[in-house]
Motif scaffolding. Structure first.
Motif, mmCIF file in Angstrom:
data_model
loop_
_atom_site.group_PDB
_atom_site.id
_atom_site.type_symbol
_atom_site.label_atom_id
_atom_site.label_comp_id
_atom_site.label_asym_id
_atom_site.label_seq_id
_atom_site.Cartn_x
_atom_site.Cartn_y
_atom_site.Cartn_z
ATOM 1 N N MET A 30 46.997 50.108 43.056
ATOM 2 C CA MET A 30 48.336 50.032 44.130
ATOM 3 C C MET A 30 48.456 48.588 44.804
ATOM 4 N N LYS A 31 49.886 48.140 45.452
ATOM 5 C CA LYS A 31 50.118 47.031 46.030
ATOM 6 C C LYS A 31 50.712 46.787 46.870
ATOM 7 N N LEU A 32 49.291 46.334 48.273
ATOM 8 C CA LEU A 32 49.734 46.555 49.181
ATOM 9 C C LEU A 32 50.182 45.520 50.002
ATOM 10 N N ALA A 33 50.870 45.256 50.966
ATOM 11 C CA ALA A 33 51.388 44.334 51.668
ATOM 12 C C ALA A 33 51.270 44.804 53.687
ATOM 13 N N PHE A 34 50.285 43.336 53.625
ATOM 14 C CA PHE A 34 49.507 44.073 55.338
ATOM 15 C C PHE A 34 50.369 43.297 55.933
ATOM 16 N N PHE A 68 40.540 43.053 57.558
ATOM 17 C CA PHE A 68 40.077 42.572 56.796
ATOM 18 C C PHE A 68 39.053 43.184 55.766
ATOM 19 N N ALA A 69 38.894 43.796 56.768
ATOM 20 C CA ALA A 69 37.809 45.469 56.628
ATOM 21 C C ALA A 69 38.468 45.717 55.401
ATOM 22 N N MET A 70 39.641 46.389 56.158
ATOM 23 C CA MET A 70 41.018 47.217 54.964
ATOM 24 C C MET A 70 41.269 46.248 53.856
ATOM 25 N N MET A 71 41.099 45.108 53.803
ATOM 26 C CA MET A 71 41.493 44.999 53.066
ATOM 27 C C MET A 71 40.590 44.161 51.960
ATOM 28 N N ARG A 72 38.919 43.906 52.523
ATOM 29 C CA ARG A 72 37.542 43.896 51.434
ATOM 30 C C ARG A 72 37.903 45.128 50.865
ATOM 31 N N GLU A 73 38.139 46.163 51.564
ATOM 32 C CA GLU A 73 37.467 47.875 50.824
ATOM 33 C C GLU A 73 39.153 47.586 49.811
ATOM 34 N N ALA A 74 40.102 47.081 49.991
ATOM 35 C CA ALA A 74 40.831 47.679 48.665
ATOM 36 C C ALA A 74 40.978 46.760 47.588
ATOM 37 N N ALA A 75 40.126 45.623 47.931
ATOM 38 C CA ALA A 75 40.571 44.846 46.920
ATOM 39 C C ALA A 75 38.890 45.372 46.435
ATOM 40 N N SER A 76 38.237 45.926 46.444
ATOM 41 C CA SER A 76 37.019 46.528 46.034
ATOM 42 C C SER A 76 37.458 47.720 45.205
ATOM 43 N N ARG A 77 38.530 47.968 45.224
ATOM 44 C CA ARG A 77 39.226 48.929 44.368
ATOM 45 C C ARG A 77 40.353 48.438 43.298
ATOM 46 N N ASN A 78 40.495 47.285 43.266
ATOM 47 C CA ASN A 78 41.220 46.748 42.847
ATOM 48 C C ASN A 78 42.738 47.053 43.022
ATOM 49 N N HIS A 79 42.723 46.932 44.167
ATOM 50 C CA HIS A 79 45.110 47.078 44.648
ATOM 51 C C HIS A 79 44.889 45.791 44.664
ATOM 52 N N GLN A 80 46.182 45.235 44.629
ATOM 53 C CA GLN A 80 46.586 44.621 43.791
ATOM 54 C C GLN A 80 46.902 43.836 46.426
ATOM 55 N N LEU A 81 46.363 42.459 46.610
ATOM 56 C CA LEU A 81 47.529 42.715 47.914
ATOM 57 C C LEU A 81 47.648 41.190 48.321
ATOM 58 N N PHE A 82 48.901 41.542 49.349
ATOM 59 C CA PHE A 82 49.857 40.124 50.007
ATOM 60 C C PHE A 82 49.777 40.602 51.227
ATOM 61 N N VAL A 83 50.178 39.437 51.860
ATOM 62 C CA VAL A 83 49.694 39.247 53.703
ATOM 63 C C VAL A 83 51.399 38.234 53.626
ATOM 64 N N MET A 84 51.791 38.810 54.838
ATOM 65 C CA MET A 84 52.842 37.738 55.659
ATOM 66 C C MET A 84 52.701 37.851 56.770
ATOM 67 N N GLN A 85 53.435 37.114 57.456
ATOM 68 C CA GLN A 85 53.423 36.949 59.330
ATOM 69 C C GLN A 85 54.683 37.648 59.982
ATOM 70 N N GLN A 86 55.782 38.028 60.532
ATOM 71 C CA GLN A 86 56.255 38.406 61.762
ATOM 72 C C GLN A 86 57.206 37.716 61.172
ATOM 73 N N GLY A 87 57.335 36.218 61.100
ATOM 74 C CA GLY A 87 58.432 35.853 61.235
ATOM 75 C C GLY A 87 58.644 35.599 59.416
ATOM 76 N N ASP A 88 58.213 35.962 58.362
ATOM 77 C CA ASP A 88 58.828 36.226 57.264
ATOM 78 C C ASP A 88 59.123 37.870 57.006
ATOM 79 N N LEU A 89 59.669 38.864 57.557
ATOM 80 C CA LEU A 89 60.155 39.468 57.375
ATOM 81 C C LEU A 89 61.836 39.311 57.703
ATOM 82 N N VAL A 90 62.530 39.759 56.269
ATOM 83 C CA VAL A 90 64.146 39.371 56.996
ATOM 84 C C VAL A 90 65.048 40.270 56.541
ATOM 85 N N TRP A 91 66.258 41.187 56.935
ATOM 86 C CA TRP A 91 67.742 41.453 56.333
ATOM 87 C C TRP A 91 68.032 40.020 55.174
ATOM 88 N N LYS A 92 68.338 40.797 54.332
ATOM 89 C CA LYS A 92 69.166 39.893 53.278
ATOM 90 C C LYS A 92 69.185 40.280 52.172
#
Length: 319
Positions: free
Chosen positions: A1-5, A21-45
């Motif tokens: 899975m491809k997950l964004a936080f 962090f606990a959720m990301m670590r668990e997801a990574a242990s299952r080989n899910h792909q992780l992405f992160v962004m901050q609130q200001g990285d959300l845009v309408w474009k």
């Protein structure tokens, strides 16, 4: 899975206790792909909601406090391209937070899976939401009128006053009938009658802990994190110096959780933190509930695993 936080700055996260962090670590242990962004990285474009994201690689072993991850280069990715987007930005729930929920809700309409539902986050103020369940709450008053608060204090003698947009126990006051500071406390909290606050009867069971009960997909984790106030303090919040002790849910805890959980789950609130003092529900946390790591460390129960299980199940049901 491809997950964004959607998170606060990564270097501000306390990985020894952070539930994201606990959720990301668990997801990574299952080989899910992780992405992160901050609130200001959300845009309408270009007629869609995009996140300026970084792929996240968790380091094992962790090198040092701020070297627990590697970030990839920023990528502009439409949110519907992720299997799930987890909104885990901490409060305050200010106008910028509201704007983020509008963007996330539009992304939802375009097919993105957002956890928790942005509309439901907006609709469930973490203090006021308890009023939907009067059978479980202590005597409570929500108002900006000083006369009503004083009458409530006269009736109950010992009360707690708190703002409706606070977190971590900030600006929470315990007030007795004979308190000489009541006027200035009310002036400060209500901004001279211009801001609404909550008053609740003081619950002596706070000495046994302010219990955090985690609901995942409508079901409670079997343990609660009881946050006990430090000596001379009435707030159990860990941010205010409280000590966390894990305990099994009581019959009353289960009654509250089993009643509220399925209803909130139907509203798209996959992860919820109930705050219970004694037998009374005092808050319903829907923004970024925490407590997973403390429960896991003291009991061995993998709450993050329970969350990722629920997330995988929901994603698969959407496919």
């Amino acid at each position: 899975m491809k997950l964004a936080f959607v998170l606060d700055r990564l270097d501000s996260i306390k990985i020894e206790k952070d539930s994201s962090f606990a959720m990301m670590r668990e997801a990574a242990s299952r080989n899910h792909q992780l992405f992160v962004m901050q609130q200001g990285d959300l845009v309408w474009k270009d007629n869609r909601v995009t996140g300026f994201c970084h792929e996240l690689i968790l380091l094992d072993p962790i090198e040092e406090k701020y070297r627990w991850y590697q970030e990839g280069a920023a990528e502009a990715i439409p949110l519907q391209e992720f299997d799930a987007v987890l909104m885990r930005k901490d409060p305050p729930f200010d106008i910028e937070y509201v704007y983020s929920t509008y963007l996330l809700e539009f992304a939802e309409r375009q097919g993105a899976f957002i956890v928790n539902s942005p509309r439901s986050i907006r609709d469930h103020n973490e203090k006021i939401a308890i009023t939907e369940f009067p059978q479980f709450i202590p005597p409570t008053l929500i108002t900006r009128q000083e006369s009503l608060i004083r009458s409530f204090l006269e009736m109950h003698q010992d009360i707690v006053l708190k703002p409706l947009d606070g977190m971590g126990g900030a600006s929470v006051f315990r007030v007795h009938r004979a308190d000489h500071n009541i006027s200035v406390i009310l002036e400060m909290l209500t901004h001279y009658g211009t801001r609404t606050i909550m008053a609740q009867r003081f619950l002596p069971d706070i000495s046994k802990g302010d219990k955090r009960i985690l609901l995942i997909a409508g079901e409670p984790a079997p343990y609660a994190l009881a946050r006990k106030p430090k000596p001379g303090e009435t707030r159990g919040n860990l941010a205010a110096g409280g000590i966390g002790t894990v305990q099994r849910l009581s019959e009353r805890d289960l009654e509250i959780a089993k009643t509220i959980g399925p209803l909130l789950d139907k509203r798209g609130l996959l992860l919820v933190g109930l705050d219970v003092i004694g037998d009374f529900l005092t808050e319903i946390n829907v923004t970024s509930p925490t407590g997973m790591q403390e429960i896991a460390k003291q009991t061995g129960f993998n709450v993050a695993g329970m969350m990722v299980d629920a997330l995988e199940k929901r994603i698969h049901s959407r496919q």
